[in-house]
Design an enzyme around this catalytic site. Structure first.
Site, PDB file in Angstrom:
ATOM      1  N   ASP A  13      36.056  42.546  41.502  1.00 50.25           N
ATOM      2  CA  ASP A  13      35.736  43.705  40.661  1.00 50.25           C
ATOM      3  C   ASP A  13      34.447  43.542  39.862  1.00 50.25           C
ATOM      4  OD1 ASP A  13      38.136  44.798  41.550  1.00 50.25           O
ATOM      5  OD2 ASP A  13      39.272  43.927  39.889  1.00 50.25           O
ATOM      6  N   GLY A  15      31.628  44.725  40.653  1.00 52.42           N
ATOM      7  CA  GLY A  15      30.720  45.871  40.847  1.00 52.42           C
ATOM      8  C   GLY A  15      30.016  45.782  42.206  1.00 52.42           C
ATOM      9  N   LYS A  16      30.654  45.111  43.158  1.00 48.28           N
ATOM     10  CA  LYS A  16      30.044  44.925  44.494  1.00 48.28           C
ATOM     11  C   LYS A  16      29.788  46.276  45.175  1.00 48.28           C
ATOM     12  CE  LYS A  16      33.657  42.463  45.615  1.00 48.28           C
ATOM     13  NZ  LYS A  16      34.318  42.371  44.302  1.00 48.28           N
ATOM     14  N   GLY A  40      38.988  47.264  46.150  1.00 48.69           N
ATOM     15  CA  GLY A  40      38.752  48.610  45.627  1.00 48.69           C
ATOM     16  C   GLY A  40      37.318  48.633  45.147  1.00 48.69           C
ATOM     17  N   HIS A  41      36.424  49.217  45.922  1.00 45.06           N
ATOM     18  CA  HIS A  41      34.989  49.208  45.604  1.00 45.06           C
ATOM     19  C   HIS A  41      34.567  50.603  45.166  1.00 45.06           C
ATOM     20  CE1 HIS A  41      34.318  45.421  48.318  1.00 45.06           C
ATOM     21  NE2 HIS A  41      35.193  45.234  47.349  1.00 45.06           N
ATOM     22  N   GLN A 220      36.802  40.944  47.111  1.00 44.75           N
ATOM     23  CA  GLN A 220      37.336  39.960  46.149  1.00 44.75           C
ATOM     24  C   GLN A 220      36.185  39.141  45.543  1.00 44.75           C
ATOM     25  OE1 GLN A 220      39.321  39.984  49.489  1.00 44.75           O
ATOM     26  NE2 GLN A 220      39.963  41.796  48.393  1.00 44.75           N
ATOM     27  N   ARG A 301      43.132  44.988  33.694  1.00 41.64           N
ATOM     28  CA  ARG A 301      42.530  43.688  34.031  1.00 41.64           C
ATOM     29  C   ARG A 301      42.529  42.790  32.809  1.00 41.64           C
ATOM     30  NH1 ARG A 301      37.569  46.820  36.901  1.00 41.64           N
ATOM     31  NH2 ARG A 301      38.546  47.241  38.900  1.00 41.64           N
TER      32      ARG A 301
HETATM   33  P1  GDP Z   1      34.081  45.927  43.032  1.00 41.59           P
HETATM   34  O1  GDP Z   1      35.476  45.712  43.511  1.00 41.59           O
HETATM   35  O2  GDP Z   1      33.340  44.640  42.859  1.00 41.59           O
HETATM   36  O3  GDP Z   1      33.314  46.907  43.866  1.00 41.59           O
HETATM   37  O4  GDP Z   1      34.209  46.550  41.567  1.00 41.59           O
HETATM   38  P2  GDP Z   1      35.232  47.718  41.103  1.00 41.59           P
HETATM   39  O5  GDP Z   1      34.776  48.996  41.664  1.00 41.59           O
HETATM   40  O6  GDP Z   1      36.635  47.317  41.374  1.00 41.59           O
HETATM   41  O7  GDP Z   1      35.071  47.640  39.543  1.00 41.59           O
HETATM   42  C1  GDP Z   1      33.848  47.839  38.918  1.00 41.59           C
HETATM   43  C2  GDP Z   1      34.014  49.009  37.931  1.00 41.59           C
HETATM   44  O8  GDP Z   1      32.951  48.998  37.020  1.00 41.59           O
HETATM   45  C3  GDP Z   1      33.966  50.363  38.611  1.00 41.59           C
HETATM   46  O9  GDP Z   1      34.753  51.252  37.872  1.00 41.59           O
HETATM   47  C4  GDP Z   1      32.494  50.735  38.514  1.00 41.59           C
HETATM   48  O10 GDP Z   1      32.283  52.143  38.548  1.00 41.59           O
HETATM   49  C5  GDP Z   1      32.165  50.180  37.158  1.00 41.59           C
HETATM   50  N1  GDP Z   1      30.778  49.697  36.983  1.00 41.59           N
HETATM   51  C6  GDP Z   1      29.971  49.075  37.885  1.00 41.59           C
HETATM   52  N2  GDP Z   1      28.834  48.684  37.282  1.00 41.59           N
HETATM   53  C7  GDP Z   1      28.926  49.057  35.987  1.00 41.59           C
HETATM   54  C8  GDP Z   1      28.068  48.900  34.847  1.00 41.59           C
HETATM   55  O11 GDP Z   1      27.001  48.305  34.910  1.00 41.59           O
HETATM   56  N3  GDP Z   1      28.523  49.405  33.664  1.00 41.59           N
HETATM   57  C9  GDP Z   1      29.719  50.052  33.541  1.00 41.59           C
HETATM   58  N4  GDP Z   1      30.071  50.499  32.351  1.00 41.59           N
HETATM   59  N5  GDP Z   1      30.534  50.217  34.587  1.00 41.59           N
HETATM   60  C10 GDP Z   1      30.152  49.713  35.789  1.00 41.59           C
HETATM   61  P1  IMO Z   2      37.729  43.694  45.051  1.00 41.86           P
HETATM   62  O1  IMO Z   2      37.143  43.629  46.440  1.00 41.86           O
HETATM   63  C1  IMO Z   2      40.265  41.852  42.038  1.00 41.86           C
HETATM   64  C2  IMO Z   2      43.728  39.589  43.495  1.00 41.86           C
HETATM   65  C3  IMO Z   2      45.104  40.125  43.193  1.00 41.86           C
HETATM   66  C4  IMO Z   2      45.877  38.813  43.109  1.00 41.86           C
HETATM   67  C5  IMO Z   2      45.261  37.969  44.187  1.00 41.86           C
HETATM   68  C6  IMO Z   2      45.991  37.982  45.513  1.00 41.86           C
HETATM   69  O2  IMO Z   2      37.984  45.074  44.578  1.00 41.86           O
HETATM   70  O3  IMO Z   2      36.953  42.858  44.113  1.00 41.86           O
HETATM   71  P2  IMO Z   2      46.199  39.794  47.463  1.00 41.86           P
HETATM   72  O4  IMO Z   2      46.740  41.180  47.443  1.00 41.86           O
HETATM   73  O5  IMO Z   2      44.780  39.688  47.899  1.00 41.86           O
HETATM   74  O6  IMO Z   2      47.070  38.838  48.201  1.00 41.86           O
HETATM   75  O7  IMO Z   2      46.270  39.317  45.909  1.00 41.86           O
HETATM   76  O8  IMO Z   2      43.940  38.498  44.382  1.00 41.86           O
HETATM   77  N1  IMO Z   2      42.815  40.537  44.184  1.00 41.86           N
HETATM   78  C7  IMO Z   2      41.786  41.146  43.596  1.00 41.86           C
HETATM   79  N2  IMO Z   2      41.374  41.132  42.313  1.00 41.86           N
HETATM   80  N3  IMO Z   2      39.554  42.520  42.972  1.00 41.86           N
HETATM   81  C8  IMO Z   2      39.935  42.521  44.266  1.00 41.86           C
HETATM   82  O9  IMO Z   2      39.196  43.065  45.245  1.00 41.86           O
HETATM   83  C9  IMO Z   2      41.131  41.847  44.624  1.00 41.86           C
HETATM   84  N4  IMO Z   2      41.816  41.678  45.774  1.00 41.86           N
HETATM   85  C10 IMO Z   2      42.834  40.871  45.500  1.00 41.86           C
HETATM   86  O10 IMO Z   2      45.125  40.842  41.983  1.00 41.86           O
HETATM   87  O11 IMO Z   2      45.637  38.193  41.869  1.00 41.86           O
HETATM   88 MG    MG Z   3      37.439  46.188  42.936  1.00 44.06          MG
END
Ligand code: GDP
Ligand code: IMO
Ligand code: MG
Length: 424
Positions: A13, A15-16, A40-41, A220, A301
């Protein structure tokens, strides 16, 4: 040879999704190499916020092909839903999306098994990830290519469901699953995705031959890596850069850039060690201002200070050539900002990341350097000159500690909310 890799440097999470979406116009192909719908991206533009779970984050960029590689585990039901969601936005994936025939399927019995086995102890996303990879390694998995042969699939699924039903009913006293239902559904799903299924490794080899630019998108984060993360509180794949070669079938010397994504603080979902976790008002600030709730499961989180020891470990593990710092805006308004530069336990000071059983037996405490915070709201800033001195100090400290240049700094969820830094 030109493969760039985007890897999460923390526990996911980071911000990939946003970063891959922004970089996509520089590439011909964006390819996912591991994980599944546990990811979840999030990608945001204007009033639209889209969360991708299986489709690569290049999907919203015209002219970019998207690959789901052999290293990914695919819940075909979730994938078909996601393809439909994207198509509803007017995006045609025909001739643009390629799914590896060698990727393994996540089947309903994987989720059923996970529910009674690891889900609660690890705090997984309950998407069936662990059991699907278990089957892959045990050589009992069903691959995407097999969905295209109904008679063969029917036989394979019959055998597998029978085997899993024995475990579900005799070991856990749970109801058995209906093999016919699973077979019928997956024969139909196979037909639905057949136009996208191919040998993606051959496809990528051809792309490399013609000097196409490929972006490998990690899911991840490195600290959730099955080998190098905080085992057993990890995912069941290799999110770190090492996973790119086996997850796509490309050679290591094709990779010439590895971009590490780090938040300006740390978060973690699910159980497991988190040395800099905060349980106070600052933790609440990070969760509230940063909207730190899971993009896949909605779980809050866990939040804490930036852990430079862990980040340096990630840099070494992945060979990051550059860093992207996200969510710097979230730190605005904090009086002071801590960064962890070492750990200590009863035996003394530790300068290396600990990801083994010792971290649980002899808990470590973070040692912090305290930096001054800033009041200015930097949400949406696009130029380095608009950042307060204290924010620049934090960026410089991260570069100095890790020895890796920072290329981008993100100041909001929108595509445009990004600062580009000059890198020598
Ligand atoms: P990922 O799994 O690495 O793609 O990240 P997620 O999408 O799960 O979580 C990142 C969250 O932070 C999302 O809700 C994005 O919209 C948000 N986000 C990304 N970059 C920024 C930033 O620079 N500032 C803020 N406030 N939110 C951000
Ligand atoms: P993105 O790509 C954050 C965490 C789960 C748990 C552990 C194992 O959005 O960054 P799993 O379902 O993979 O067997 O769970 O890994 N986890 C993540 N945490 N971002 C993710 O993906 C994750 N994918 C799995 O919360 O701790
Ligand atoms: Mg994510």
């Amino acid at each position: 040879m030109a493969v760039t890799v985007v890897v999460g440097s923390q526990w996911g999470d980071e911000g990939k999704g946003k970063v891959v979406d922004i970089l996509s116009p520089e590439f011909d192909i964006v390819a996912r190499y591991q994980g599944g719908a546990n990811a979840g991206h999030t990608i945001k533009w204007g009033d639209t916020t889209h969360v991708l779970h299986l489709l690569p984050s290049g999907v919203f960029t015209d002219g970019v092909d998207c690959v789901i590689g052999n290293g990914v585990v695919i819940d075909v039901r979730a994938l078909v839903d996601e393809i439909q969601d994207v198509q509803q936005l007017g995006i045609d994936l025909s001739g643009r999306l390629w799914i590896s025939e060698h990727a393994h399927c996540i089947l309903p019995y994987h989720q059923a098994i996970e529910k009674v086995e690891a889900a609660e102890t690890i705090g997984t996303t309950k998407r069936g990830i662990g059991p699907a990879y278990t089957d892959k390694i045990a050589r009992t998995g069903i691959r995407i290519g097999e969905l295209l042969y109904p008679r063969h699939l029917s036989q394979r699924l019959n055998d597998e469901v029978k085997r899993v039903n024995t475990v579900l009913s005799r070991v856990y006293g749970r109801p058995e699953l209906d093999a016919e239902e699973i077979i019928d559904e997956h024969v139909k799903l196979g037909k639905t995705i057949s136009e996208y299924v191919t040998n993606t490794t051959h496809y990528l080899h051809d792309a490399l031959k013609y000097d196409k630019q490929i972006l490998a998108e990690g899911a991840q984060g490195s600290l959730l890596d099955i080998d190098f993360g905080t085992y057993p509180f990890v995912t069941s794949s290799s999110p770190s850069a090492g996973g790119v070669c086996t997850g796509l079938g490309i050679p290591p010397n094709a990779i010439n850039r590895v971009i590490g994504i780090t938040k300006a603080y740390c978060t973690r979902v699910g159980r497991g060690p988190f040395p800099t976790e905060l349980f106070d008002g600052v933790g609440d600030h990070l969760r509230g201002v940063g909207a730190e709730f899971g993009a896949t499961t909605g779980r809050p989180r866990r939040c804490g200070w930036l852990d430079l020891v862990a980040l340096r470990y990630s840099c070494r593990l992945n060979g990051f050539t550059e860093l992207v710092i996200t969510k710097l805006d979230v730190l605005s308004g904090l009086e002071s900002i801590n960064i962890c530069h070492a750990y200590e336990n009863d035996s003394g000071t530790l300068s290396a990341f600990i990801y083994d059983i010792n971290a649980m037996i002899d808990p470590i405490r973070p040692r912090y350097e305290v930096l001054q915070g800033w009041d200015k709201d930097i949400f949406g800033c696009k130029h380095i000159d608009d950042l307060p001195r204290e924010a620049k100090t934090l960026i410089n400290r991260i570069q100095k500690f890790t020895g890796v240049p920072v290329r981008l700094v993100s100041t909001g969820p929108e595509r445009t909310q990004m600062i580009t830094l000059a890198v020598d």
